[in-house]
Design an enzyme around this catalytic site. Structure first.
Site, PDB file in Angstrom:
ATOM      1  CG  ASN A 214      47.115 -21.249  44.318  1.00 36.29           C
ATOM      2  OD1 ASN A 214      47.834 -20.789  45.187  1.00 36.29           O
ATOM      3  ND2 ASN A 214      46.006 -21.940  44.588  1.00 36.29           N
ATOM      4  CE  LYS A 345      33.206 -17.092  47.254  1.00 37.98           C
ATOM      5  NZ  LYS A 345      34.439 -17.816  47.030  1.00 37.98           N
TER       6      LYS A 345
HETATM    7  N1  CTP Z   1      37.401 -19.947  48.593  1.00 39.61           N
HETATM    8  C1  CTP Z   1      37.057 -21.084  49.279  1.00 39.61           C
HETATM    9  N2  CTP Z   1      36.865 -22.258  48.605  1.00 39.61           N
HETATM   10  C2  CTP Z   1      37.006 -22.310  47.278  1.00 39.61           C
HETATM   11  C3  CTP Z   1      37.337 -21.156  46.558  1.00 39.61           C
HETATM   12  C4  CTP Z   1      37.543 -19.974  47.259  1.00 39.61           C
HETATM   13  O1  CTP Z   1      36.951 -21.033  50.496  1.00 39.61           O
HETATM   14  N3  CTP Z   1      36.805 -23.477  46.652  1.00 39.61           N
HETATM   15  C5  CTP Z   1      37.598 -18.712  49.364  1.00 39.61           C
HETATM   16  C6  CTP Z   1      39.017 -18.189  49.358  1.00 39.61           C
HETATM   17  O2  CTP Z   1      39.754 -18.711  50.441  1.00 39.61           O
HETATM   18  C7  CTP Z   1      38.806 -16.674  49.497  1.00 39.61           C
HETATM   19  C8  CTP Z   1      37.472 -16.430  48.826  1.00 39.61           C
HETATM   20  O3  CTP Z   1      36.802 -17.701  48.773  1.00 39.61           O
HETATM   21  O4  CTP Z   1      38.687 -16.294  50.853  1.00 39.61           O
HETATM   22  C9  CTP Z   1      37.549 -15.872  47.462  1.00 39.61           C
HETATM   23  O5  CTP Z   1      38.313 -16.721  46.646  1.00 39.61           O
HETATM   24  P1  CTP Z   1      38.342 -16.488  45.085  1.00 39.61           P
HETATM   25  O6  CTP Z   1      39.105 -17.580  44.418  1.00 39.61           O
HETATM   26  O7  CTP Z   1      38.757 -15.070  44.819  1.00 39.61           O
HETATM   27  O8  CTP Z   1      36.786 -16.571  44.802  1.00 39.61           O
HETATM   28  P2  CTP Z   1      35.947 -17.394  43.796  1.00 39.61           P
HETATM   29  O9  CTP Z   1      34.570 -17.446  44.357  1.00 39.61           O
HETATM   30  O10 CTP Z   1      36.600 -18.696  43.514  1.00 39.61           O
HETATM   31  O11 CTP Z   1      35.892 -16.446  42.531  1.00 39.61           O
HETATM   32  P3  CTP Z   1      36.838 -16.343  41.252  1.00 39.61           P
HETATM   33  O12 CTP Z   1      37.886 -17.406  41.349  1.00 39.61           O
HETATM   34  O13 CTP Z   1      35.897 -16.522  40.124  1.00 39.61           O
HETATM   35  O14 CTP Z   1      37.374 -14.934  41.302  1.00 39.61           O
END
Ligand code: CTP
Length: 406
Positions: A214, A345
């Site tokens: 990404n 979380k």
């Molecule tokens: N995060 C994580 N592990 C993952 C995905 C996300 O630790 N597999 C953490 C990221 O580092 C960040 C937070 O969760 O601090 C939010 O990440 P985000 O991608 O916005 O959240 P998602 O729960 O994946 O929601 P979405 O992608 O549906 O917005």
């Protein structure tokens, strides 16, 4: 802002030495007492008389030109200073400091002083990126020397890149912020605390030559790591793929996939005080990573993806006294998504930003953030540098730590 502060301004021999005049003048205007030390190379670019007139004090260039027989000048200046600021700092003085060499007035003063030291490097982009200079800066950062990073732009040598000394106004602002912070904290607020920070994007391999990743640049996580160190923390930085180099002097563990990042974070988790998940972790990875390069075949191809472990969610489940900060980069409905992530979380804070806003999000040097806690909005910042945002996030966290120390 700098009333009564005693600053030794070291000027070394680079074209940016001409900016030292404006810097000296601005420091004096802000109320600082300034004593200038010039290297002999610096005197080729700017005269002693200029800096003497602006600082209203004699300028030192020669270790053996003792102006006052009652004292030894370099020791006297070293003891007098509240801060030694070297601007511009050439690759040469950086190398001398790292090696502990003392062969002129400035290098002897730098070795003799117990005052904090701040450097504003200026040099050609290739010199700045040279492994020797990077290693020297890392060594100095590990010793607590503060760095005002050079900016990017057209350099006097004609190259475009990183190496241009930060503008004098900006350096004065950094100096001011340093003294302000020092006054605010009797001791560093994160001293004795372990802060784990993840930065950058993960890489999920499809085959030996292809992967999913990404746009995360790593800049926000790196700014947090620098800010945490500045506030006195023991910092562990776990970085995936990034577009910029990590800050010198901070212990970095490089990882690729979400799974690697999970293992690395878990290994540091139990004795950590604050964990900040600034990394952009892939939500899905290829179900299978092929060991051999996938050869082209049909007109379409389907890649099966499976969910990765949500690291933050795992940390939220296992946390005891750890203070957990998550990130939420959104394009719409920022508040409701941020609050949902905070609860789901089990985080203490969520730093949210709308990545569609100018000056926010991936790759930029600035950010526009809102920080939420269980009650709702806890902090909202306008467009500020990622460094300033990082400091404010950490200061908010500091105020909320339970005080449990390792
Ligand atoms: N995060 C994580 N592990 C993952 C995905 C996300 O630790 N597999 C953490 C990221 O580092 C960040 C937070 O969760 O601090 C939010 O990440 P985000 O991608 O916005 O959240 P998602 O729960 O994946 O929601 P979405 O992608 O549906 O917005």
């Amino acid at each position: 802002m700098l009333t009564g502060k005693r600053i030794v301004l070291g000027v070394t021999g680079g074209i940016a030495a001409f900016k030292a005049a404006s810097l000296c003048s601005k420091l004096v205007q802000q109320g600082a007492e300034v004593r200038v030390i010039m290297t002999s190379s610096a005197t080729k670019f700017i005269t002693e008389l200029t800096l003497q007139s602006l600082s209203k004090a004699p300028v030192y260039t020669d270790t053996f030109d003792e102006k006052n027989p009652a004292v030894i000048a370099h020791i006297n200046l070293a003891d007098w200073a509240d801060l030694v600021l070297v601007a511009p700092a050439t690759a040469n003085i950086i190398g001398k400091m790292a090696a502990g060499l003392a062969d002129d007035m400035l290098s002897t003063t730098l070795l003799a002083t117990e005052a904090p030291i701040m450097l504003a490097p200026a040099m050609n982009v290739h010199m700045y990126q040279h492994p020797a200079v990077m290693r020297n800066l890392a060594e100095l950062a590990a010793r607590g020397v503060m760095l005002v990073e050079p900016g990017e732009g057209l350099l006097a040598c004609g190259y475009v890149g990183k190496g241009r000394m930060e503008e004098p106004e900006q350096i004065v602002a950094v100096v001011g912020a340093y003294f302000e912070r020092q006054a605010r904290y009797q001791s560093l607020p994160l001293a004795g605390k372990k802060v784990v920070i993840t930065a950058g994007g993960t890489i999920e391999r499809i085959d030996p030559v292809r992967y999913i990743t990404n746009d995360s640049s790593g800049k926000m996580g790196f700014a947090l790591a620098e800010a945490a160190r500045e506030l006195g923390a023991e910092v562990r930085l776990i970085a995936g793929s990034t577009q910029v180099a990590p800050p010198p002097g901070i212990q970095v563990q490089r990882v690729q996939s979400a799974e690697d990042m999970l293992q690395a974070v878990m290994a540091e988790f139990s004795d950590s005080d604050i964990v900040i998940k600034a990394a952009a972790v892939a939500d899905y990875r290829p179900a299978v990573t092929q060991e051999r390069k996938i050869k082209k075949s049909g007109d379409t191809m389907t890649l099966e993806l499976v969910k990765t472990v949500d690291i933050l969610e795992q940390l939220g489940k296992h946390k005891q006294r750890q203070f957990l900060i998550g990130f939420a980069a959104e394009t719409h409905d920022v508040e409701s998504y941020a609050m949902d992530k905070l609860k789901r979380k089990n985080c203490d804070l969520i730093v949210a930003n709308d990545v569609t806003v100018e000056g926010a999000g991936f790759g930029t040097d600035t950010n526009v953030i809102q920080v939420y806690d269980a009650e709702g909005l806890a902090l909202s910042l306008p467009k500020v540098s990622k460094r300033e945002a990082a400091l404010q996030i950490l200061e908010l966290a500091c105020g909320r730590l339970t005080g449990a120390s390792r």
